[in-house]
Design a protein around this motif. Structure first.
Motif, PDB file in Angstrom:
ATOM      1  N   ARG A  19      13.618   7.828   3.112  1.00 49.45           N
ATOM      2  CA  ARG A  19      12.696   7.224   4.055  1.00 49.45           C
ATOM      3  C   ARG A  19      11.266   7.554   3.661  1.00 49.45           C
ATOM      4  N   LEU A  20      10.496   6.517   3.425  1.00 52.33           N
ATOM      5  CA  LEU A  20       9.091   6.663   3.113  1.00 52.33           C
ATOM      6  C   LEU A  20       8.263   6.558   4.384  1.00 52.33           C
ATOM      7  N   SER A  21       7.182   7.315   4.433  1.00 58.25           N
ATOM      8  CA  SER A  21       6.269   7.274   5.560  1.00 58.25           C
ATOM      9  C   SER A  21       4.869   6.959   5.066  1.00 58.25           C
ATOM     10  N   CYS A  22       4.112   6.287   5.897  1.00 58.90           N
ATOM     11  CA  CYS A  22       2.717   5.983   5.614  1.00 58.90           C
ATOM     12  C   CYS A  22       1.900   6.360   6.832  1.00 58.90           C
ATOM     13  N   ALA A  23       0.990   7.294   6.656  1.00 58.28           N
ATOM     14  CA  ALA A  23       0.103   7.720   7.727  1.00 58.28           C
ATOM     15  C   ALA A  23      -1.241   7.033   7.561  1.00 58.28           C
ATOM     16  N   ALA A  24      -1.702   6.397   8.620  1.00 55.03           N
ATOM     17  CA  ALA A  24      -2.958   5.659   8.596  1.00 55.03           C
ATOM     18  C   ALA A  24      -3.992   6.347   9.463  1.00 55.03           C
ATOM     19  N   SER A  25      -5.186   6.462   8.937  1.00 56.56           N
ATOM     20  CA  SER A  25      -6.304   7.005   9.695  1.00 56.56           C
ATOM     21  C   SER A  25      -7.290   5.895  10.018  1.00 56.56           C
ATOM     22  N   GLY A  26      -8.268   6.210  10.848  1.00 59.51           N
ATOM     23  CA  GLY A  26      -9.320   5.262  11.155  1.00 59.51           C
ATOM     24  C   GLY A  26      -9.012   4.288  12.278  1.00 59.51           C
ATOM     25  N   SER A  27      -7.930   4.491  12.981  1.00 60.95           N
ATOM     26  CA  SER A  27      -7.557   3.664  14.139  1.00 60.95           C
ATOM     27  C   SER A  27      -7.427   2.189  13.786  1.00 60.95           C
ATOM     28  N   ILE A  28      -6.839   1.904  12.654  1.00 60.37           N
ATOM     29  CA  ILE A  28      -6.700   0.524  12.206  1.00 60.37           C
ATOM     30  C   ILE A  28      -5.279  -0.013  12.313  1.00 60.37           C
ATOM     31  N   LEU A  29      -4.301   0.864  12.454  1.00 58.88           N
ATOM     32  CA  LEU A  29      -2.918   0.433  12.297  1.00 58.88           C
ATOM     33  C   LEU A  29      -2.514  -0.656  13.278  1.00 58.88           C
ATOM     34  N   SER A  30      -2.886  -0.507  14.539  1.00 52.03           N
ATOM     35  CA  SER A  30      -2.471  -1.464  15.551  1.00 52.03           C
ATOM     36  C   SER A  30      -3.061  -2.855  15.316  1.00 52.03           C
ATOM     37  N   MET A  31      -4.120  -2.931  14.545  1.00 51.85           N
ATOM     38  CA  MET A  31      -4.767  -4.204  14.247  1.00 51.85           C
ATOM     39  C   MET A  31      -4.505  -4.669  12.816  1.00 51.85           C
ATOM     40  N   SER A  32      -3.506  -4.094  12.190  1.00 52.79           N
ATOM     41  CA  SER A  32      -3.233  -4.387  10.790  1.00 52.79           C
ATOM     42  C   SER A  32      -1.813  -4.881  10.579  1.00 52.79           C
ATOM     43  N   VAL A  33      -1.680  -5.863   9.703  1.00 57.75           N
ATOM     44  CA  VAL A  33      -0.378  -6.188   9.141  1.00 57.75           C
ATOM     45  C   VAL A  33      -0.095  -5.148   8.064  1.00 57.75           C
ATOM     46  N   MET A  34       1.056  -4.504   8.151  1.00 61.70           N
ATOM     47  CA  MET A  34       1.393  -3.436   7.233  1.00 61.70           C
ATOM     48  C   MET A  34       2.442  -3.912   6.241  1.00 61.70           C
ATOM     49  N   ARG A  35       2.273  -3.485   4.989  1.00 67.59           N
ATOM     50  CA  ARG A  35       3.186  -3.888   3.939  1.00 67.59           C
ATOM     51  C   ARG A  35       3.514  -2.711   3.027  1.00 67.59           C
ATOM     52  N   TRP A  36       4.693  -2.766   2.465  1.00 69.55           N
ATOM     53  CA  TRP A  36       5.066  -1.882   1.385  1.00 69.55           C
ATOM     54  C   TRP A  36       5.190  -2.696   0.106  1.00 69.55           C
ATOM     55  N   TYR A  37       4.547  -2.229  -0.938  1.00 69.45           N
ATOM     56  CA  TYR A  37       4.657  -2.788  -2.267  1.00 69.45           C
ATOM     57  C   TYR A  37       5.278  -1.744  -3.186  1.00 69.45           C
ATOM     58  N   ARG A  38       5.747  -2.189  -4.334  1.00 72.66           N
ATOM     59  CA  ARG A  38       6.191  -1.262  -5.348  1.00 72.66           C
ATOM     60  C   ARG A  38       5.834  -1.792  -6.725  1.00 72.66           C
ATOM     61  N   GLN A  39       5.704  -0.878  -7.662  1.00 73.23           N
ATOM     62  CA  GLN A  39       5.395  -1.245  -9.027  1.00 73.23           C
ATOM     63  C   GLN A  39       6.123  -0.324  -9.988  1.00 73.23           C
ATOM     64  N   ALA A  40       6.951  -0.920 -10.822  1.00 71.24           N
ATOM     65  CA  ALA A  40       7.647  -0.190 -11.856  1.00 71.24           C
ATOM     66  C   ALA A  40       6.856  -0.298 -13.153  1.00 71.24           C
ATOM     67  N   PRO A  41       7.026   0.650 -14.073  1.00 71.13           N
ATOM     68  CA  PRO A  41       6.296   0.600 -15.342  1.00 71.13           C
ATOM     69  C   PRO A  41       6.514  -0.715 -16.078  1.00 71.13           C
ATOM     70  N   GLY A  42       5.425  -1.334 -16.507  1.00 70.99           N
ATOM     71  CA  GLY A  42       5.503  -2.573 -17.246  1.00 70.99           C
ATOM     72  C   GLY A  42       5.773  -3.803 -16.411  1.00 70.99           C
ATOM     73  N   LYS A  43       5.817  -3.662 -15.095  1.00 73.55           N
ATOM     74  CA  LYS A  43       6.104  -4.789 -14.226  1.00 73.55           C
ATOM     75  C   LYS A  43       4.961  -5.048 -13.259  1.00 73.55           C
ATOM     76  N   GLN A  44       4.952  -6.249 -12.700  1.00 71.13           N
ATOM     77  CA  GLN A  44       3.958  -6.627 -11.704  1.00 71.13           C
ATOM     78  C   GLN A  44       4.213  -5.899 -10.396  1.00 71.13           C
ATOM     79  N   ARG A  45       3.154  -5.684  -9.640  1.00 73.98           N
ATOM     80  CA  ARG A  45       3.326  -5.134  -8.309  1.00 73.98           C
ATOM     81  C   ARG A  45       4.053  -6.144  -7.435  1.00 73.98           C
ATOM     82  N   GLU A  46       5.048  -5.677  -6.714  1.00 71.62           N
ATOM     83  CA  GLU A  46       5.953  -6.528  -5.962  1.00 71.62           C
ATOM     84  C   GLU A  46       5.879  -6.217  -4.477  1.00 71.62           C
TER      85      GLU A  46
END
Length: 120
Positions: A19-46
């Motif tokens: 389980r990955l976690s992402c902590a957000a500061s600046g009181s932006i989370l509730s007004m943000s669309v949140m996404r997870w991306y990943r990037q493997a070596p030699g590949k495009q960010r997905e």
């Protein structure tokens, strides 16, 4: 100052969970669309998963049924539960916030990433 910090990455055997976690500061989370991306070596960010401000979710076909994105606005946290991990899931995973400012419009913020390595 807006900051996103990922945690929870590591080494896991194929078939395992993480389980990955992402902590957000600046009181932006509730007004943000949140996404997870990943990037493997030699590949495009997905794009892996998206959760809107209203809680609607979308997933890449490669992770549907295995990954779950969720958010806890009260805790300023976003999560990515990863089950049945495969070697092809190995990548650096990044948390992204698309913040809708009333004046500035959409602004994107990124965490530094966390490494997920799945051994076969």
């Amino acid at each position: 100052q807006v900051q996103l910090v990922e945690s929870g990455g590591g080494l896991v055997q194929a078939g395992g969970s993480l389980r990955l976690s992402c902590a957000a500061s600046g009181s932006i989370l509730s007004m943000s669309v949140m996404r997870w991306y990943r990037q493997a070596p030699g590949k495009q960010r997905e794009l892996v998963a998206t959760i809107t401000t209203g809680g609607s979710t979308n997933y890449a076909d490669s992770v549907k049924g295995r990954f779950t994105i969720s958010r806890d606005n009260a805790k300023n946290m976003v999560y990515l539960q990863m089950n049945s991990l495969k070697s092809e899931d190995t990548a650096v995973y990044y948390c992204n916030a698309a913040y809708q400012g009333l004046i500035t419009g959409i602004r994107n913020y990124w965490g530094p990433g966390t490494q997920v390595t799945v051994s076969s």
